[in-house]
Design a protein around this motif. Sequence first.
Motif, mmCIF file in Angstrom:
data_model
loop_
_atom_site.group_PDB
_atom_site.id
_atom_site.type_symbol
_atom_site.label_atom_id
_atom_site.label_comp_id
_atom_site.label_asym_id
_atom_site.label_seq_id
_atom_site.Cartn_x
_atom_site.Cartn_y
_atom_site.Cartn_z
ATOM 1 N N TYR A 61 0.834 -1.210 0.000
ATOM 2 C CA TYR A 61 0.000 0.000 0.000
ATOM 3 C C TYR A 61 0.864 1.253 0.000
ATOM 4 N N TYR A 62 2.161 1.036 -0.072
ATOM 5 C CA TYR A 62 3.115 2.132 0.019
ATOM 6 C C TYR A 62 2.859 3.192 -1.047
ATOM 7 N N ASP A 63 2.664 2.772 -2.284
ATOM 8 C CA ASP A 63 2.499 3.740 -3.368
ATOM 9 C C ASP A 63 1.223 4.561 -3.211
ATOM 10 N N ASP A 120 1.697 11.491 -3.183
ATOM 11 C CA ASP A 120 2.072 12.908 -3.272
ATOM 12 C C ASP A 120 3.578 13.149 -3.121
ATOM 13 N N ALA A 121 4.346 12.087 -2.982
ATOM 14 C CA ALA A 121 5.795 12.246 -2.834
ATOM 15 C C ALA A 121 6.384 12.844 -4.114
ATOM 16 N N PRO A 122 7.328 13.768 -3.989
ATOM 17 C CA PRO A 122 7.860 14.482 -5.167
ATOM 18 C C PRO A 122 8.940 13.701 -5.910
ATOM 19 N N TYR A 123 8.602 12.520 -6.409
ATOM 20 C CA TYR A 123 9.618 11.701 -7.082
ATOM 21 C C TYR A 123 10.235 12.424 -8.271
ATOM 22 N N GLU A 124 9.434 13.227 -8.965
ATOM 23 C CA GLU A 124 9.979 13.940 -10.123
ATOM 24 C C GLU A 124 11.076 14.913 -9.702
ATOM 25 N N GLN A 125 11.012 15.397 -8.466
ATOM 26 C CA GLN A 125 12.063 16.304 -8.004
ATOM 27 C C GLN A 125 13.368 15.549 -7.735
ATOM 28 N N TRP A 126 13.268 14.314 -7.260
ATOM 29 C CA TRP A 126 14.475 13.499 -7.096
ATOM 30 C C TRP A 126 15.114 13.217 -8.459
ATOM 31 N N ILE A 127 14.286 12.928 -9.452
ATOM 32 C CA ILE A 127 14.803 12.683 -10.798
ATOM 33 C C ILE A 127 15.492 13.940 -11.329
ATOM 34 N N GLY A 156 10.388 0.976 -6.617
ATOM 35 C CA GLY A 156 10.885 1.329 -7.946
ATOM 36 C C GLY A 156 10.464 2.687 -8.459
ATOM 37 N N SER A 157 10.022 3.568 -7.582
ATOM 38 C CA SER A 157 9.506 4.860 -8.033
ATOM 39 C C SER A 157 10.591 5.800 -8.539
ATOM 40 N N ILE A 158 11.857 5.488 -8.263
ATOM 41 C CA ILE A 158 12.984 6.197 -8.863
ATOM 42 C C ILE A 158 13.590 5.339 -9.980
ATOM 43 N N SER A 159 13.775 4.058 -9.719
ATOM 44 C CA SER A 159 14.397 3.148 -10.684
ATOM 45 C C SER A 159 13.673 3.149 -12.022
ATOM 46 N N ILE A 160 12.365 3.034 -11.975
ATOM 47 C CA ILE A 160 11.597 2.889 -13.208
ATOM 48 C C ILE A 160 11.645 4.148 -14.071
ATOM 49 N N PRO A 161 11.408 5.354 -13.524
ATOM 50 C CA PRO A 161 11.546 6.552 -14.361
ATOM 51 C C PRO A 161 12.950 6.727 -14.933
ATOM 52 N N CYS A 185 14.912 9.313 -0.995
ATOM 53 C CA CYS A 185 13.724 9.155 -0.151
ATOM 54 C C CYS A 185 14.094 8.626 1.235
ATOM 55 N N ASP A 186 15.166 9.179 1.799
ATOM 56 C CA ASP A 186 15.638 8.910 3.167
ATOM 57 C C ASP A 186 15.862 7.444 3.510
ATOM 58 N N SER A 187 16.133 6.605 2.499
ATOM 59 C CA SER A 187 16.375 5.180 2.780
ATOM 60 C C SER A 187 17.582 4.973 3.678
ATOM 61 N N LEU A 188 18.580 5.855 3.573
ATOM 62 C CA LEU A 188 19.783 5.706 4.393
ATOM 63 C C LEU A 188 19.471 5.850 5.881
ATOM 64 N N ASN A 189 18.388 6.551 6.204
ATOM 65 C CA ASN A 189 18.060 6.790 7.615
ATOM 66 C C ASN A 189 17.587 5.545 8.352
ATOM 67 N N TYR A 190 17.400 4.443 7.637
ATOM 68 C CA TYR A 190 17.042 3.191 8.309
ATOM 69 C C TYR A 190 18.261 2.508 8.922
ATOM 70 N N LEU A 191 19.449 3.020 8.651
ATOM 71 C CA LEU A 191 20.655 2.516 9.298
ATOM 72 C C LEU A 191 20.834 3.272 10.612
ATOM 73 N N LEU A 192 20.883 2.555 11.726
ATOM 74 C CA LEU A 192 20.766 3.174 13.042
ATOM 75 C C LEU A 192 22.090 3.451 13.737
#
Length: 248
Positions: A9-11, A16-23, A48-53, A108-115
């Motif tokens: 259900y993540y997507d 509303d996440a600004p994926y286009e801004q990351w691209i 895959g919201s960055i990978s696919i674009p 998308c802050d994935s690195l922040n899951y490293l504690l």
Amino acid sequence: MSYQHFAYYYDQLMEDAPYEQWISFFEQAIVSVGADISSVLDVGCGTGSISIPLSLKGYDVTGIDLSGDMLAVAHEKSLTQHASVQFLQQDMTEIDGLAEFDAAVIFCDSLNYLLTEEKVAAAFQSIYRHLKENGLFLFDVHSLYKIHNIFSGNTFAENAEEVSYIWQCYEGEYPDSVEHELSFFVREEDSRYSRFDEVHMQRTLSVKAYEQLLEEAGFTVLKITGDFSENKLESEAERIFFICIKSK
């Protein structure tokens, strides 16, 4: 830590996440550095919201993530959108068996899951080993401001027709960390709702700490910005962006 039920259900919850801004950030960084980028490693790729674009723009993309559920969603999305992305289940601190890439991203802050700082250092070193000479490394993290002033002690909620959630944030056990308690409610075909609960923990570091760990791994930090803006003050930004190059 990996997503489980939430992955499916993540997507919907992140629409509303600004994926286009990351691209755009990625492509602008390439131009500013004058790099010739063909292959990209998307670390913590999620659904895959960055990978696919990036793939649809012509890049040769490999996406890795710890969550098999997120990768399953990403694979189905890539098939639907006719994107050619290799998705692999790997830990960003122990990337193994892959070729070298022209660029790597953690968005998308994935690195922040490293504690721990040790885990962050291991991730930087792992990515360094999988970049070509002068390869680019781009990532973003939550700012200290966001952890302490936006997340910690606050509750967020959304009451939508198909998926609703209650998201409570508490101070985590590590310095500058937060514990996210997620309860989401999914409408079933019989109009009843199923409830799922997950707990996610995130931590950030100071900009100086990230800089030190990057330099120790062999990177040169070219630029640090905030919230997709060249002019945003670090103390006010919710996200901190790093542009680095493999320099040793």
